[in-house]
Design an enzyme around this catalytic site. Structure first.
Site, short mmCIF file in Angstrom:
data_model
loop_
_atom_site.label_atom_id
_atom_site.label_comp_id
_atom_site.label_asym_id
_atom_site.label_seq_id
_atom_site.Cartn_x
_atom_site.Cartn_y
_atom_site.Cartn_z
N THR A 180 0.84 -1.20 0.00
CA THR A 180 0.00 0.00 0.00
C THR A 180 0.87 1.24 0.00
O THR A 180 2.02 1.22 0.42
CB THR A 180 -0.93 0.03 1.23
OG1 THR A 180 -1.78 1.18 1.14
CG2 THR A 180 -0.15 0.11 2.53
N ASN A 230 -0.86 3.94 1.15
CA ASN A 230 -1.73 4.72 2.02
C ASN A 230 -1.22 4.60 3.46
O ASN A 230 -1.33 3.57 4.09
CB ASN A 230 -3.16 4.15 1.88
CG ASN A 230 -4.17 4.94 2.66
OD1 ASN A 230 -3.87 5.42 3.74
ND2 ASN A 230 -5.37 5.05 2.12
N LYS A 265 -3.65 3.45 6.19
CA LYS A 265 -3.91 2.01 6.19
C LYS A 265 -2.75 1.26 6.81
O LYS A 265 -2.92 0.34 7.58
CB LYS A 265 -4.16 1.52 4.74
CG LYS A 265 -5.56 1.79 4.27
CD LYS A 265 -5.77 1.60 2.79
CE LYS A 265 -5.34 0.31 2.21
NZ LYS A 265 -5.80 0.14 0.82
N ASP A 286 -7.76 -4.50 -0.96
CA ASP A 286 -8.50 -3.53 -1.72
C ASP A 286 -9.77 -3.31 -0.93
O ASP A 286 -10.42 -4.26 -0.48
CB ASP A 286 -8.79 -4.02 -3.15
CG ASP A 286 -9.19 -2.84 -4.03
OD1 ASP A 286 -8.71 -1.71 -3.77
OD2 ASP A 286 -10.01 -3.03 -4.95
N GLY A 304 -10.34 9.04 4.00
CA GLY A 304 -11.35 8.68 2.99
C GLY A 304 -12.75 9.14 3.37
O GLY A 304 -12.97 10.31 3.69
N TYR A 305 -13.69 8.20 3.39
CA TYR A 305 -15.09 8.53 3.65
C TYR A 305 -15.45 8.48 5.14
O TYR A 305 -16.63 8.56 5.48
CB TYR A 305 -16.00 7.54 2.90
CG TYR A 305 -15.81 7.55 1.39
CD1 TYR A 305 -16.61 8.36 0.57
CD2 TYR A 305 -14.86 6.74 0.78
CE1 TYR A 305 -16.45 8.36 -0.81
CE2 TYR A 305 -14.68 6.74 -0.60
CZ TYR A 305 -15.47 7.54 -1.38
OH TYR A 305 -15.32 7.56 -2.75
N LYS A 326 -11.64 2.35 15.94
CA LYS A 326 -12.02 2.03 14.56
C LYS A 326 -11.52 0.64 14.18
O LYS A 326 -12.26 -0.18 13.63
CB LYS A 326 -11.45 3.08 13.59
CG LYS A 326 -11.81 2.78 12.15
CD LYS A 326 -11.19 3.71 11.12
CE LYS A 326 -11.37 3.15 9.72
NZ LYS A 326 -10.69 3.87 8.68
N HIS A 369 -13.91 -2.90 8.79
CA HIS A 369 -13.76 -3.91 7.74
C HIS A 369 -12.31 -4.39 7.64
O HIS A 369 -12.03 -5.58 7.63
CB HIS A 369 -14.21 -3.31 6.40
CG HIS A 369 -13.62 -1.95 6.13
ND1 HIS A 369 -13.65 -0.93 7.04
CD2 HIS A 369 -12.95 -1.45 5.06
CE1 HIS A 369 -13.05 0.15 6.54
NE2 HIS A 369 -12.62 -0.15 5.33
N ARG A 370 -11.37 -3.44 7.66
CA ARG A 370 -9.96 -3.80 7.53
C ARG A 370 -9.50 -4.53 8.78
O ARG A 370 -8.77 -5.51 8.70
CB ARG A 370 -9.11 -2.54 7.28
CG ARG A 370 -7.69 -2.87 6.84
CD ARG A 370 -6.95 -1.66 6.33
NE ARG A 370 -7.65 -1.01 5.25
CZ ARG A 370 -8.39 0.09 5.37
NH1 ARG A 370 -8.50 0.69 6.52
NH2 ARG A 370 -9.01 0.58 4.33
P1 ITT Z 1 -3.64 1.56 -1.78
O1 ITT Z 1 -4.33 1.07 -3.01
O2 ITT Z 1 -2.29 2.16 -2.00
O3 ITT Z 1 -3.61 0.55 -0.68
P2 ITT Z 1 -5.94 3.26 -1.51
O4 ITT Z 1 -6.17 4.52 -0.73
O5 ITT Z 1 -6.16 3.32 -2.98
O6 ITT Z 1 -4.49 2.78 -1.15
P3 ITT Z 1 -7.98 1.21 -1.39
O7 ITT Z 1 -7.91 1.04 -2.85
O8 ITT Z 1 -8.04 0.00 -0.54
O9 ITT Z 1 -6.81 2.14 -0.84
O10 ITT Z 1 -9.24 2.06 -0.97
C1 ITT Z 1 -9.92 2.84 -1.90
C2 ITT Z 1 -10.58 3.99 -1.22
O11 ITT Z 1 -11.66 3.52 -0.40
C3 ITT Z 1 -9.71 4.80 -0.28
O12 ITT Z 1 -8.90 5.73 -0.94
C4 ITT Z 1 -10.77 5.47 0.58
O13 ITT Z 1 -11.32 6.57 -0.09
C5 ITT Z 1 -11.83 4.38 0.69
N1 ITT Z 1 -11.59 3.63 1.94
C6 ITT Z 1 -11.05 2.41 2.08
N2 ITT Z 1 -10.98 2.06 3.36
C7 ITT Z 1 -11.44 3.10 4.07
C8 ITT Z 1 -11.61 3.38 5.44
O14 ITT Z 1 -11.24 2.53 6.37
N3 ITT Z 1 -12.12 4.54 5.78
C9 ITT Z 1 -12.48 5.42 4.87
N4 ITT Z 1 -12.37 5.27 3.59
C10 ITT Z 1 -11.85 4.12 3.16
#
Ligand code: ITT
Length: 503
Positions: free
Chosen positions: A319, A321, A324, A380, A462-463, A484, A489-490
């Site tokens: 990742t 992020n 994350k 993902d 994110g959201y 959290k 989910h994670r």
């Molecule tokens: P990587 O692919 O580098 O891991 P990413 O930010 O693109 O990072 P994902 O594809 O897993 O991560 O997630 C897609 C989006 O979904 C992410 O950018 C957020 O906007 C949203 N998201 C995922 N998990 C979240 C969470 O726990 N809280 C809030 N938003 C989340």
């Protein structure tokens, strides 16, 4: 260093065919060395061919049959340790070598004046035979290895050890072979020249090991360019276009006290002629240094095979992020060293072209496993909103724009889409793909809740400010990281991964 974008493509049919053709060439050379230089002089070579030769000297049982039999056992080990891909080529090589040895002996026997069952000496002198035979053997083995093949037997042991340790293939084969050649002494014990034959075996072995390492290292050799030119950007672009990474450093010309840029590029030695040509065509008067480097590790070069000294198991979480990464590190705890893409030097924007979370997670994890060698997991995740038919789903990061990861814009778009919509049910979903040498495992987590009409809280990412999980009166953004993680989910998916890893 700026990294080239490496497309996620399996070996093409053309590359596969080329591998098989080259392996066959290697095997023909190997058979030639054995039947024309070693066997007629009763020189014991290394490897399983050496074991087969010893049996041949005693029983006159043709080498190819013993060789085939022993290799069946080694192939089973190879399937377990190196996977089917290595094995297909090894099975091919073992069968092909058996066949070529058989043909070559028949062809030799058909020559006028040759007694059936007795291989004639192509070169009367035993010492010359062992020198030429050793050279050919080392060269043949290198051709096979460089084309992802093997002749089976000790090569398999060498390839397995080389997978885990930075021991050269030549050294591993050498150790196995010394044992095999030494044992031939007991076969020739009664003969006056028994020692001479064993020593010839050692000489062949040394020449073959040195040739093998020489040919392999020549192909692997890397160089470092430092280019001092006013046209640095053109040169950097030109090199970049060939797929090699380039870094531009800031420097200062001390005589003129003016700023200078220095282009640094690591490349394979075989690419250097091309790079020189490019540099010369852009700036024939520039200043260039090229140095040989002992090893280059990273994308496009070798993998670091040194084992970590800590007892922690090292895993890569694929990742970029940071949020994350921190969430997962805190859930996985002290028993694991979790490295990010940045930690392993991967700056590639790994393609996520799947249509499901599972496909995207697998794509990322496999990319790291393939190019960096670490066991890797990737997730993902995304938000699925009931009233929007599961959107944004796999497009969560890029919901509002193609560049993606603009949380404010994504949330604004979500609120617009849900404006006036009564059903606000939604869930976050995560799929983790965990890829090791020989297996892929998936772990899923899901948390249900609803989308609020306005943002609440400053935490998370994110959201999170819009998501209120069922049974709670705080959004994810209002919770602490631990809170959290305990329900997210994670968090759920990682807990399953941890349970699996600890098991
Ligand atoms: P990587 O692919 O580098 O891991 P990413 O930010 O693109 O990072 P994902 O594809 O897993 O991560 O997630 C897609 C989006 O979904 C992410 O950018 C957020 O906007 C949203 N998201 C995922 N998990 C979240 C969470 O726990 N809280 C809030 N938003 C989340």
């Amino acid at each position: 260093m700026t990294q080239p974008q490496i497309p996620f493509v399996p070996q093409t049919v053309q590359q596969e065919v080329r591998d098989y053709v080259m392996i066959t060439v290697g095997l023909i050379i190997y058979s030639f060395a054995l039947t024309c230089f070693m066997l007629p002089h009763e020189i014991t070579t290394g490897g399983m061919a050496g074991v087969a030769s010893i049996i041949y000297y005693v029983t006159h049982f043709e080498v190819q049959y013993t060789y085939l039999f022993i290799n069946v056992v080694f192939l089973i080990a190879a399937v377990i340790e190196l996977g089917w891909k290595f094995c297909f080529k090894t099975i091919y090589a073992v069968l092909m070598l058996t066949f070529i040895l058989w043909v070559m002996q028949r062809v030799i026997e058909m020559q006028p004046g040759v007694t059936p069952g007795v291989l004639p000496k192509m070169m009367p002198d035993r010492f010359m035979s062992c020198v030429i035979g050793g050279l050919l053997e080392g060269f043949a083995l290198a051709i096979c290895f460089l084309n992802n093949g093997s002749t089976g037997g000790t090569d398999i042991i060498a390839a397995i050890v080389n997978k885990y340790k930075n021991l050269s293939l030549g050294n591993v084969i050498l150790i196995c072979d010394i044992l095999i050649i030494s044992s031939s002494y007991f076969v020739f014990k009664g003969d006056s020249d028994s020692w001479q034959r064993v020593i010839c075996g050692y000489v062949t072995l040394s020449i073959s090991a040195v040739t093998l390492d020489y040919v392999m290292n020549r192909r692997r050799q890397s160089v470092q360019f430092m280019i001092f030119s006013r046209n640095y950007s053109k040169i950097a672009d030109a090199i970049n276009k060939t797929g090699r990474g380039v870094t531009v450093l800031d420097g200062m010309g001390w005589y003129t006290k003016t700023e200078r840029k220095v282009v640094v590029c690591l490349a394979k030695k075989s690419e250097s002629i091309n790079i020189f040509r490019m540099i010369k065509s852009i700036d024939p008067y520039c200043f260039v240094s090229m140095g040989q480097v002992h090893g280059v590790f990273g994308e496009g070069f070798d993998q670091i095979k040194a084992k970590s000294t800590s007892n922690k198991r090292t895993l890569v979480f694929a990742t970029n992020n940071q949020h994350k990464l921190e969430e997962v590190r805190s859930i996985l705890g002290e028993d694991f060293e979790v490295r990010s893409l940045e930690d392993v030097g991967c700056r590639t924007d790994i393609p996520e072209t799947g249509t499901t979370f599972r496909e995207n997670a697998l794509q990322k994890a496999q990319f790291v496993k393939k190019f960096y060698g670490f066991d890797c997991f990737a997730d993902d995740s995304g938000l699925e909103v009931e009233a929007l038919g599961g959107a944004p789903g796999v497009h969560s990061a890029r919901y509002a724009s193609e560049e993606g990861h603009d949380s404010e814009a994504n949330m604004a778009k979500l609120l617009t889409e849900l404006d006036g919509v009564e059903n606000r049910r939604a869930n976050f979903r995560t799929v983790i793909a965990f890829v090791t040498d020989d297996s892929v495992h998936y772990f899923e987590g899901k948390v249900d809740g609803k989308i609020l009409a306005e943002r609440r809280g400053e935490g998370g990412f994110g959201y999170d400010p819009l998501f209120l999980p069922d049974g709670y009166d705080k959004t994810f953004a209002e919770m602490s990281a631990d809170e959290k993680n305990s329900i997210s989910h994670r968090g759920q998916a990682v807990e399953k991964l941890v349970a699996f890893l600890k098991k």
